[in-house]
Structures are given as structure tokens and as C-alpha cells.
Design an enzyme around this catalytic site. Sequence first.
Site, PDB file in Angstrom:
ATOM      1  N   TYR A 198       0.871  -1.180   0.000  1.00 13.20           N
ATOM      2  CA  TYR A 198       0.000   0.000   0.000  1.00 13.20           C
ATOM      3  C   TYR A 198       0.909   1.231   0.000  1.00 13.20           C
ATOM      4  CZ  TYR A 198      -3.882  -3.138   1.161  1.00 13.20           C
ATOM      5  OH  TYR A 198      -4.830  -4.133   1.150  1.00 13.20           O
TER       6      TYR A 198
HETATM    7  C1  LIG Z   1      -6.947  -2.205  -7.451  1.00 14.65           C
HETATM    8  C2  LIG Z   1      -5.847  -2.712  -6.544  1.00 14.65           C
HETATM    9  C3  LIG Z   1      -6.100  -3.821  -5.738  1.00 14.65           C
HETATM   10  C4  LIG Z   1      -5.103  -4.327  -4.896  1.00 14.65           C
HETATM   11  N1  LIG Z   1      -5.377  -5.424  -4.118  1.00 14.65           N
HETATM   12  C5  LIG Z   1      -4.393  -5.943  -3.345  1.00 14.65           C
HETATM   13  C6  LIG Z   1      -4.607  -7.119  -2.551  1.00 14.65           C
HETATM   14  O1  LIG Z   1      -5.680  -7.704  -2.544  1.00 14.65           O
HETATM   15  N2  LIG Z   1      -3.570  -7.590  -1.804  1.00 14.65           N
HETATM   16  C7  LIG Z   1      -2.350  -6.977  -1.810  1.00 14.65           C
HETATM   17  O2  LIG Z   1      -1.422  -7.465  -1.149  1.00 14.65           O
HETATM   18  N3  LIG Z   1      -2.124  -5.864  -2.526  1.00 14.65           N
HETATM   19  C8  LIG Z   1      -3.107  -5.347  -3.293  1.00 14.65           C
HETATM   20  N4  LIG Z   1      -2.850  -4.230  -4.034  1.00 14.65           N
HETATM   21  C9  LIG Z   1      -1.511  -3.639  -3.986  1.00 14.65           C
HETATM   22  C10 LIG Z   1      -0.603  -4.363  -4.957  1.00 14.65           C
HETATM   23  O3  LIG Z   1      -0.249  -5.635  -4.449  1.00 14.65           O
HETATM   24  C11 LIG Z   1       0.674  -3.540  -5.152  1.00 14.65           C
HETATM   25  O4  LIG Z   1       0.360  -2.294  -5.690  1.00 14.65           O
HETATM   26  C12 LIG Z   1       1.671  -4.269  -6.054  1.00 14.65           C
HETATM   27  O5  LIG Z   1       2.942  -3.721  -5.883  1.00 14.65           O
HETATM   28  C13 LIG Z   1       1.245  -4.180  -7.489  1.00 14.65           C
HETATM   29  O6  LIG Z   1       2.049  -4.968  -8.297  1.00 14.65           O
HETATM   30  P1  LIG Z   1       2.157  -4.574  -9.853  1.00 14.65           P
HETATM   31  O7  LIG Z   1       3.125  -5.492 -10.470  1.00 14.65           O
HETATM   32  O8  LIG Z   1       0.785  -4.489 -10.422  1.00 14.65           O
HETATM   33  O9  LIG Z   1       2.690  -3.085  -9.703  1.00 14.65           O
HETATM   34  P2  LIG Z   1       3.835  -2.227 -10.404  1.00 14.65           P
HETATM   35  O10 LIG Z   1       3.335  -0.829 -10.303  1.00 14.65           O
HETATM   36  O11 LIG Z   1       4.182  -2.756 -11.737  1.00 14.65           O
HETATM   37  O12 LIG Z   1       5.066  -2.445  -9.422  1.00 14.65           O
HETATM   38  C14 LIG Z   1       5.039  -2.138  -8.045  1.00 14.65           C
HETATM   39  C15 LIG Z   1       6.467  -2.040  -7.505  1.00 14.65           C
HETATM   40  O13 LIG Z   1       7.161  -3.267  -7.717  1.00 14.65           O
HETATM   41  C16 LIG Z   1       8.271  -3.072  -8.600  1.00 14.65           C
HETATM   42  N5  LIG Z   1       8.281  -4.189  -9.546  1.00 14.65           N
HETATM   43  C17 LIG Z   1       7.262  -4.575 -10.347  1.00 14.65           C
HETATM   44  N6  LIG Z   1       7.626  -5.634 -11.069  1.00 14.65           N
HETATM   45  C18 LIG Z   1       8.893  -5.932 -10.748  1.00 14.65           C
HETATM   46  C19 LIG Z   1       9.814  -6.924 -11.194  1.00 14.65           C
HETATM   47  N7  LIG Z   1       9.478  -7.829 -12.132  1.00 14.65           N
HETATM   48  N8  LIG Z   1      11.070  -6.927 -10.679  1.00 14.65           N
HETATM   49  C20 LIG Z   1      11.417  -6.001  -9.749  1.00 14.65           C
HETATM   50  N9  LIG Z   1      10.583  -5.043  -9.286  1.00 14.65           N
HETATM   51  C21 LIG Z   1       9.323  -5.002  -9.782  1.00 14.65           C
HETATM   52  C22 LIG Z   1       7.989  -1.758  -9.288  1.00 14.65           C
HETATM   53  O14 LIG Z   1       9.171  -1.157  -9.778  1.00 14.65           O
HETATM   54  C23 LIG Z   1       7.314  -0.975  -8.190  1.00 14.65           C
HETATM   55  O15 LIG Z   1       8.263  -0.508  -7.272  1.00 14.65           O
HETATM   56  C24 LIG Z   1      -3.842  -3.703  -4.866  1.00 14.65           C
HETATM   57  C25 LIG Z   1      -3.600  -2.585  -5.672  1.00 14.65           C
HETATM   58  C26 LIG Z   1      -4.583  -2.081  -6.492  1.00 14.65           C
HETATM   59  C27 LIG Z   1      -4.315  -0.867  -7.324  1.00 14.65           C
END
Ligand SMILES: Cc1cc2nc3c(=O)[nH]c(=O)nc-3n(C[C@H](O)[C@H](O)[C@H](O)COP(=O)(O)OP(=O)(O)OC[C@H]3O[C@@H](n4cnc5c(N)ncnc54)[C@H](O)[C@@H]3O)c2cc1C
Length: 537
Positions: free
Chosen positions: A477
Site C-alpha cells: 500500500y
Molecule cells: C486495485 C488494486 C487492488 C489491490 N489489491 C491488493 C490485494 O488484494 N492484496 C495486496 O497485497 N495488494 C493489493 N494491491 C496492492 C498491490 O499488491 C501492489 O500495488 C503491487 O505492488 C502491485 O504490483 P504490480 O506489479 O501491479 O505493480 P507495479 O506498479 O508494476 O510495481 C510495483 C512495484 O514493484 C516493482 N516491480 C514490479 N515488477 C517488478 C519486477 N518484475 N522486478 C522487480 N521489481 C518489480 C515496481 O518497480 C514498483 O516498485 C492492490 C492494488 C490495487 C491498485
Amino acid sequence: MIPLAFLSLLLHVSASSSFAAASDSTYNTFLQCMQRNTKALPSQLSSIIYSQTNPSYTSVLRAYIRNARFNTTSTNKPLLIITPTTESHISATVLCAKTLGLRIKTRSGGHDYAGLSYTSGVPFVIIDMFNLRSVTVDLADQSAWIQTGATLGELYHNIWKKSKALGFPAGVCPTVGAGGHLSGGGYGNMIRKYGLAVDHVVDAKIVDAKGNVLDRKAMGEDLFWAIRGGGGASFGVILAYKLKLVPVPDIVTVFKAQRTLDNVNDKMTDFVYQWQQAAPTTNDGLFMRMLIQPVTSKASKGQKTVRVTINALYLGKADELVSFLAKDFPLLGLKKENCTELSWIDSVLWWANYDNGTSPDALLDRDPNSAIFGTRKSDYVQNPISKDGLEWIWKKMMELGKVGLVFNPYGGRMNQVPESATPFPHRAGNLFKIQYSISWKEPGPEADNNFTTQIRRLFSYMTPFVSKNPRSAFLNYRDIDIGVNHFGPNSYEEGKVYGVRYFGAANFDRLVKVKTAVDPENFFKSEQSIPTLPNKA
Ligand SMILES: Cc1cc2nc3c(=O)[nH]c(=O)nc-3n(C[C@H](O)[C@H](O)[C@H](O)COP(=O)(O)OP(=O)(O)OC[C@H]3O[C@@H](n4cnc5c(N)ncnc54)[C@H](O)[C@@H]3O)c2cc1C
Ligand SMILES: *[C@@H]1O[C@H](CO)[C@@H](O)[C@H](O)[C@H]1NC(C)=O
Ligand SMILES: *[C@@H]1O[C@H](CO)[C@@H](O)[C@H](O)[C@H]1NC(C)=O
Ligand SMILES: *[C@@H]1O[C@H](CO)[C@@H](O)[C@H](O)[C@H]1NC(C)=O
Ligand SMILES: *[C@@H]1O[C@H](CO)[C@@H](O)[C@H](O)[C@H]1NC(C)=O
């Protein structure tokens, strides 16, 4: 508190236009470097590298922008977007970005609440993982390799295609990306039964700061520990995780329940008070999330009131659930007719708000098609909030008008995993986590200021009721109000401010040691990354 001035600096660096001018020459230099490092033909590489003048640049950039706050013309944009189709593209990108002095932001699902996977205050490139999204389920081993560009919906769909008896305890939003979710310690509605997603990671592959591709054996147990909750962006580009799947029953049960403050028969405050005792201690198979929001009263028009909504999943049948909840949570008054029995995959769709009868294929939809502005914060509650305390919170929420709270119960499996098992430290002793949530549709800085001020006020009012020293926070978060790093001489001290809140003091220390060992030059850095140890003067 982060000064607002810094936030706007982060979002509206005026140098972005000069970045654009530099982009074509950057593109050519980068392309040549990529050719040297991959031995690929220019034509093969030109289709995976987007400069700002490429007609597809904007649509590729926007495809995984999930928060309209970071979707404006003044938001700082990457010089290049790299969309790798092989591991070698990623290794080469790491080496070339280093040569050109550009920061890398890795984006998987793009759900970072502060947009940190696709914005930066300094010149940068994005590695966008969406082409690398295979999910390979091995039934015999009850495991799955998932590339980080996959979404949670794709994971659940692939498991379901192979077996109706297996599932995975990760987040409830199907478009969340595996890369950020797993590296940040993701959780979902099976947290009380099975703990966090990272508690079930058994192997991983990463590209490190030297461009090497390492699996668990090659990276060693310290780095493997760090990328299960310490955040990926500090350590490299994570290619894939191997997950141990968990058993799910043929039939699970879901229900919703609502109470409002202005309906005296609802006894809403007593109801929430009893939830605090029941939700973290009841049967481990039951997860009862509680959403609390100010709404307009139906009884007295124009007046504000507060409504609470429970969304619940039980890993078993309705009869059992009704029977133990009659004891554990009598004010709920749950009856069998309030419950729906369904398959686990249908419960995934129910939690994602799909209409009844929707095919699980909907979980493959990567485009949520929403342009909503929003921000989030988090807190941990270790002692039940008194009824007087709750009443005072309702009053403040009605005054503020929009910001909501989500209570996510802990207990169960979370009490059994030691704090040091993964970087995620919020285990035994926590009754529930609070997510502060505000979303809006009005564009512009005035609305942004109004709504972010509102969420900060509620966060401040909640101080007496939540964890202290540190006031803990959940990395996934993402909240840049709790501190950012400027990578100056105070980098370590700045990192410690948010690091201790996300990871606790002991886990933060270990993360710093791992970081210093694997990336001593701090190539992989981001606004809230793990700092290296300070040089001893
Ligand atoms: C609608 C919504 C619902 C959610 N529900 C939940 C939930 O139920 N449970 C929960 O725990 N969280 C939840 N989240 C939070 C979510 O887990 C985090 O925002 C998570 O970091 C998103 O991962 P992403 O790959 O989509 O994000 P991104 O924005 O792509 O990445 C997030 C972070 O991780 C880094 N990162 C991404 N991919 C990699 C990689 N391959 N290698 C190294 N670093 C990387 C990015 O640089 C950034 O710092 C929710 C978020 C949203 C917006
Ligand atoms: C970003 O802006 C474009 C163009 O206005 C719009 O189509 C898209 O829905 C927006 N996305 C988000 C997440 O705001
Ligand atoms: C359960 O159903 C009854 C009858 O429809 C309804 O009055 C009651 O409010 C429901 N309870 C919950 C917890 O939804
Ligand atoms: C979905 O529809 C079926 C058939 O109409 C019904 O039996 C079931 O209870 C519904 N499920 C939910 C979650 O409403
Ligand atoms: C911001 O808040 C002020 C004061 O409450 C209000 O007058 C104004 O309409 C709000 N603006 C937006 C865009 O929400």
C-alpha cells in the site's frame, strides 16, 4: 510527512520536455548498446524499444498506468520503454541503462499506488514486463512458475484450468501484477488460512545489477529472502517466481452483510466492536473484510452517516459457517439464506465484483478500463478500539466526507509465521490491518489537494488507535508520505525512516546488508528502495 513541494517535483519535473529532446539520440545510443549486448538484429530490437517519438509510445505507456493521478501531460515520462520478450533483453537493458546513466523502473501490473513503476524524478527507462507472462502449472508437484508480467487473474485462471482442488493465497484484484505483488508481500482472502503469497514462494529468477540471471541456488538464501516482501525494485529485475499451490475445497461460501449508523436497530458500533473480537480469532478458514465509509443517510436526507459492509469468504460449507458464527459473532445473525455456496474460482469472480454467472475467462481481461484518481495508506491495530473510540472515528469520517477504511483481519496462520521468516514483519500481535482509501473522479490539482488532505487528516486522527514505534505500514500500500529517499549523503537515514515502518528494525537491517552485498553501487534505486550501508568515513 512528505512536503507537498517534493511530491509535485516528482510529478511535474519541468525538465520533462528536455528529456524529450534528448530522446532520439538516447534511443540510437541505447539501440547500439543493446545490439552489442544481445547480438540481436536492429529490426528485432526496434520492435521492443519505444522512444518518445514512436507513435505507439503513449499507448504503451498508458496501457499499465492504473492511477489517473500519474496520467497527466505534466507527469514525468520515461525516455524509453523497453518491452522485453526474452531474459537476454533484460540483462542487456540493465547493462545499457547503467552505461548511459539512466535509472530503471520495472513495471509488471502497474498497480503501485504512488505510480513508482512508471514515474521518476530523474531521467529513466521503463522495463515493461507484459510480454513475459507465462504461467506453468505442474500438477504432480502442486506448483507453478509464474513470470512477473502475469496478472493474478491469469494465475488463478491457469490453476483452475488444471485443477479445481488447488488455489493460491494472493490478492483479490485480478489485474494486479505478479512482479510488484509478490515482491511486496501480497496477501488475499485466504491470509488467515495460508498466510501471505510469499509464504508459498519456493524459487525465483532475477536479473541482478551485473546483468546475470540467477535462480534461488545461484542468488543464495539472503537475496531469495529479500525478494519475498522486501520489494523487487531494490534488488534487480525479477523474472519469475515458483509458487507452491494450496488446496481449496470443492465448495466455499461467501456472504455480505451491512449495517448503518443511523439505523439504531443495526447497533453498528457494537457490531464493529464485536467484529474486532471475532474476525481475527474465529475459524482460520474464514476471512471477513470490513469496509467502513461515510454515506448519505437514507433516513434523514442530506445528513451524513456511516455504513459498514462485510465481504466474507469461508473455505467450507455454509452450515458449518452459520453454526460457528452464531457463537463467535452473534450480532451478525448470519443465516444459511444469507450465504452463497460456490466453487473457489467463482468466489474469485465474486470478490472481483463480477456478475453472477461470469465465465472465469473474465480473469484474463487485463484492461480494467477505469480512469480513477486515488491514494492509499495503511496502519496496524494491535488492541481492540473501544466503543467510544469507534464513535469518535465515525464522527471524524462524517466530517471529512469521503475517505473510507478497510479492516483486514489477521490471526490464524499469520500468528504462526515468525517476523523474520520474510521481510514482511506484521505477524503475531496484529489484530487487523487498516487500509485508508480515497478515490475520486475530478481531475486537477485542487481536487488532488482536497482528497489527499482528507486522507492525511484521517490518518492523523487514527494515531491513538494504531501501532507505534514504529507506526507500521504495508509496502504494497505504497505511501510516499511516510518518507522518500533523495540518495544524497543521508540516503541511509532517509531509507531507515520508511524502511523500519515497512519492515521493522531487524528485517530492515538485514535488507540493507543484502542490498549492500548484491548492489553496492545502488544501481537499483527508487523513491522508497532499500539503501546501502553508509560508507564509514
Ligand atoms: C486495485 C488494486 C487492488 C489491490 N489489491 C491488493 C490485494 O488484494 N492484496 C495486496 O497485497 N495488494 C493489493 N494491491 C496492492 C498491490 O499488491 C501492489 O500495488 C503491487 O505492488 C502491485 O504490483 P504490480 O506489479 O501491479 O505493480 P507495479 O506498479 O508494476 O510495481 C510495483 C512495484 O514493484 C516493482 N516491480 C514490479 N515488477 C517488478 C519486477 N518484475 N522486478 C522487480 N521489481 C518489480 C515496481 O518497480 C514498483 O516498485 C492492490 C492494488 C490495487 C491498485
Ligand atoms: C489516461 O488518459 C487517457 C487519455 O485521456 C485515457 O484514455 C485513460 O483512460 C487514462 N487512464 C487512466 C488510468 O487515467
Ligand atoms: C439475512 O437474510 C435475512 C432475510 O433475508 C435478512 O433480513 C438479513 O438482514 C440477512 N442478514 C445478513 C447478515 O445479510
Ligand atoms: C447465481 O445464480 C444461481 C442461479 O441463478 C444461484 O443459484 C446462485 O445463488 C447465484 N449466486 C450468487 C453469488 O448470487
Ligand atoms: C476543494 O475543497 C473546497 C473547500 O472544501 C471546495 O470548495 C472545492 O469545491 C473543492 N474542490 C474540488 C475540486 O473538489
